[in-house]
Scaffold this active site. Structure first.
Site, PDB file in Angstrom:
ATOM      1  N   ASP A 177       0.856  -1.195   0.000  1.00 28.31           N
ATOM      2  CA  ASP A 177       0.000   0.000   0.000  1.00 28.31           C
ATOM      3  C   ASP A 177       0.894   1.248   0.000  1.00 28.31           C
ATOM      4  O   ASP A 177       1.831   1.354   0.799  1.00 28.31           O
ATOM      5  CB  ASP A 177      -0.902  -0.025   1.243  1.00 28.31           C
ATOM      6  N   ILE A 178       0.592   2.174  -0.896  1.00 26.63           N
ATOM      7  CA  ILE A 178       1.392   3.396  -0.983  1.00 26.63           C
ATOM      8  C   ILE A 178       1.099   4.271   0.244  1.00 26.63           C
ATOM      9  O   ILE A 178      -0.063   4.419   0.651  1.00 26.63           O
ATOM     10  CB  ILE A 178       1.103   4.172  -2.286  1.00 26.63           C
ATOM     11  N   ASN A 185      -2.103  13.007  -3.657  1.00 30.64           N
ATOM     12  CA  ASN A 185      -3.129  13.537  -4.564  1.00 30.64           C
ATOM     13  C   ASN A 185      -3.458  14.983  -4.236  1.00 30.64           C
ATOM     14  O   ASN A 185      -3.589  15.823  -5.133  1.00 30.64           O
ATOM     15  CB  ASN A 185      -4.408  12.698  -4.465  1.00 30.64           C
ATOM     16  N   ASP A 194      -2.043   9.470 -10.622  1.00 33.13           N
ATOM     17  CA  ASP A 194      -2.134   8.360 -11.579  1.00 33.13           C
ATOM     18  C   ASP A 194      -0.751   7.977 -12.106  1.00 33.13           C
ATOM     19  O   ASP A 194      -0.410   6.800 -12.220  1.00 33.13           O
ATOM     20  CB  ASP A 194      -3.039   8.742 -12.757  1.00 33.13           C
ATOM     21  N   GLU A 221      -4.846   2.343  -4.318  1.00 25.16           N
ATOM     22  CA  GLU A 221      -3.381   2.453  -4.283  1.00 25.16           C
ATOM     23  C   GLU A 221      -2.791   1.264  -3.555  1.00 25.16           C
ATOM     24  O   GLU A 221      -1.760   1.347  -2.926  1.00 25.16           O
ATOM     25  CB  GLU A 221      -2.930   3.768  -3.637  1.00 25.16           C
TER      26      GLU A 221
HETATM   27  P1  GH3 Z   1      -1.870   5.306   4.286  1.00 29.63           P
HETATM   28  O1  GH3 Z   1      -0.426   5.648   4.380  1.00 29.63           O
HETATM   29  O2  GH3 Z   1      -2.441   5.015   5.632  1.00 29.63           O
HETATM   30  O3  GH3 Z   1      -2.116   4.217   3.328  1.00 29.63           O
HETATM   31  O4  GH3 Z   1      -2.603   6.619   3.788  1.00 29.63           O
HETATM   32  P2  GH3 Z   1      -3.277   6.864   2.374  1.00 29.63           P
HETATM   33  O5  GH3 Z   1      -3.552   8.317   2.246  1.00 29.63           O
HETATM   34  O6  GH3 Z   1      -2.455   6.272   1.306  1.00 29.63           O
HETATM   35  O7  GH3 Z   1      -4.595   5.987   2.483  1.00 29.63           O
HETATM   36  P3  GH3 Z   1      -6.090   6.296   2.155  1.00 29.63           P
HETATM   37  O8  GH3 Z   1      -6.734   4.965   2.033  1.00 29.63           O
HETATM   38  O9  GH3 Z   1      -6.655   7.256   3.171  1.00 29.63           O
HETATM   39  O10 GH3 Z   1      -6.093   7.037   0.761  1.00 29.63           O
HETATM   40  C1  GH3 Z   1      -5.890   6.382  -0.425  1.00 29.63           C
HETATM   41  C2  GH3 Z   1      -5.918   7.382  -1.520  1.00 29.63           C
HETATM   42  O11 GH3 Z   1      -5.626   6.792  -2.780  1.00 29.63           O
HETATM   43  C3  GH3 Z   1      -7.255   8.054  -1.656  1.00 29.63           C
HETATM   44  C4  GH3 Z   1      -7.577   7.972  -3.111  1.00 29.63           C
HETATM   45  O12 GH3 Z   1      -7.978   9.190  -3.646  1.00 29.63           O
HETATM   46  C5  GH3 Z   1      -6.293   7.549  -3.757  1.00 29.63           C
HETATM   47  N1  GH3 Z   1      -6.503   6.766  -4.969  1.00 29.63           N
HETATM   48  C6  GH3 Z   1      -7.113   5.573  -5.059  1.00 29.63           C
HETATM   49  N2  GH3 Z   1      -7.143   5.174  -6.356  1.00 29.63           N
HETATM   50  C7  GH3 Z   1      -6.559   6.146  -7.078  1.00 29.63           C
HETATM   51  C8  GH3 Z   1      -6.305   6.327  -8.488  1.00 29.63           C
HETATM   52  O13 GH3 Z   1      -6.632   5.494  -9.334  1.00 29.63           O
HETATM   53  N3  GH3 Z   1      -5.669   7.470  -8.870  1.00 29.63           N
HETATM   54  C9  GH3 Z   1      -5.291   8.406  -7.971  1.00 29.63           C
HETATM   55  N4  GH3 Z   1      -4.665   9.478  -8.413  1.00 29.63           N
HETATM   56  N5  GH3 Z   1      -5.538   8.276  -6.651  1.00 29.63           N
HETATM   57  C10 GH3 Z   1      -6.157   7.165  -6.203  1.00 29.63           C
HETATM   58 MG    MG Z   2      -2.139   4.168   1.310  1.00 21.88          MG
HETATM   59 MG    MG Z   3      -4.985   1.972   1.018  1.00 23.00          MG
END
Ligand code: GH3
Ligand code: MG
Ligand code: MG
Ligand code: MG
Length: 303
Positions: A177-178, A185, A194, A221
């Site tokens: 997980d990123i 974003n 992206d 992500e």
């Molecule tokens: P954590 O370190 O705890 O994982 O924090 P986080 O912010 O990475 O985790 P969270 O689950 O709160 O947020 C995930 C984010 O990933 C929110 C969402 O907008 C973004 N995301 C998900 N899919 C995509 C995508 O296809 N493109 C983009 N640009 N962002 C995405």
């Molecule tokens: Mg994350």
């Molecule tokens: Mg996540």
């Protein structure tokens, strides 16, 4: 010129017990196609499994295993069951043709045949095969990153789980997980997000290069890497490599409380598939370890 005049190149397997028949078809197709041949059924099945031809031209009457039996055996073998089969045979009765089509053949050509007609029918089948392959690829791939999608992952997980259970080998998974991607974003915009997903996916893909390894986008992500026939030690080594490769991308992440560049957290799990548990246990374990990695400060893996 119509579309049927265009060369459609593919790999053709000719199966016929008479070498002179193989030669006639070979001469008819060799300028457009890569041609393989087999003189009996068992050899044909072996070559099909190893070379994965795009089309099989199959004789019906052969000593030992006849064309119908070859057709049935191919249809029952997962890795070759989608290869189109065209009967090319001296048989010409409607019931012979019906039987071939019911056995799964896509076409039936009676001898003596017209070379131009055979060439045209081969091209048609290759075109259909190419379209089917492209369609299949689309249904298995994540559009943004080009890695496997979750559907493909789930299918492969079940398959590898059974395979490892049979062979007594372990099966490992890394849930990835990123870190702080929401902040990414927010800071750089969704398009940059992206692009970041694409770069991170490509870097991670390089870290698991065996043909059986499968990297998939599990959700937003979040990615998952399936490592068949790999135990904890091997999987941990891969996780360490991922940590390094993602760090080496050096994608600035000024909004991250963890690191100044984009980083990932990972959960590593390995299990020996058996009767007592299902594949979901592996995923649950990897997920729990990922949670721990997040708790312990991110930009790391837990095992
Ligand atoms: P954590 O370190 O705890 O994982 O924090 P986080 O912010 O990475 O985790 P969270 O689950 O709160 O947020 C995930 C984010 O990933 C929110 C969402 O907008 C973004 N995301 C998900 N899919 C995509 C995508 O296809 N493109 C983009 N640009 N962002 C995405
Ligand atoms: Mg994350
Ligand atoms: Mg996540
Ligand atoms: Mg024959």
């Amino acid at each position: 010129m119509s579309w049927t005049d265009l060369a459609v190149n593919g790999r053709i397997l000719i199966v016929d017990d008479a070498m002179e028949n193989v030669q006639v078809l070979y001469q008819a197709l060799r300028d457009e196609q890569e041609v393989l041949f087999a003189l009996d059924g068992p050899t044909a099945i072996e070559i099909a499994r190893q070379q994965l031809p795009d089309l099989i031209l199959l004789d019906a009457v052969m000593p030992g295993m006849d064309g119908y039996a070859v057709c049935a055996a191919l249809r029952a073998t997962p890795e070759v069951q989608d290869i189109p089969i065209m009967f090319v045979t001296a048989l010409s009765q409607p019931e012979d043709e019906t039987r071939a089509l019911e056995a799964g053949a896509v076409d039936f050509i009676s001898k003596p045949f017209n070379v131009a007609v055979v060439r045209a029918r081969v091209r048609t089948q290759l075109t259909v095969k190419r379209q089917a392959d492209a369609m299949r690829e689309l249904t298995l791939t994540d559009a943004l990153t080009g890695v496997a999608n979750r559907r493909h992952f789930n299918d492969t997980l079940e398959l590898e789980w059974r395979r490892c259970a049979r062979s007594g080998m372990p099966l490992a998974a890394i849930m990835i997980d990123i870190d702080h991607f929401k902040h990414y974003n927010d800071a750089y915009g969704h398009q940059a997000g992206d692009l970041c997903l694409q770069k991170v996916a490509a870097a991670m893909k390089q870290c698991a290069s065996r043909p059986q390894d499968l990297l998939a986008r599990y959700g937003g992500e979040e990615f998952i890497l399936l490592l068949p026939q790999e135990g904890v030690a091997g999987a941990t080594a891969v996780a360490r490599r991922i940590l390094d490769e993602v760090d080496a991308l050096a994608l600035p992440h000024a909004a991250s409380p963890t690191s100044s560049v984009v980083s990932v957290s990972m959960g590593v799990a390995a299990i020996e598939p058996g009767e007592s548990a299902g594949a979901d246990l592996l995923i649950r374990s990897a997920d729990e370890q990922l949670y721990r990695a997040k708790q312990h400060g991110r930009n790391r893996y837990c095992v």
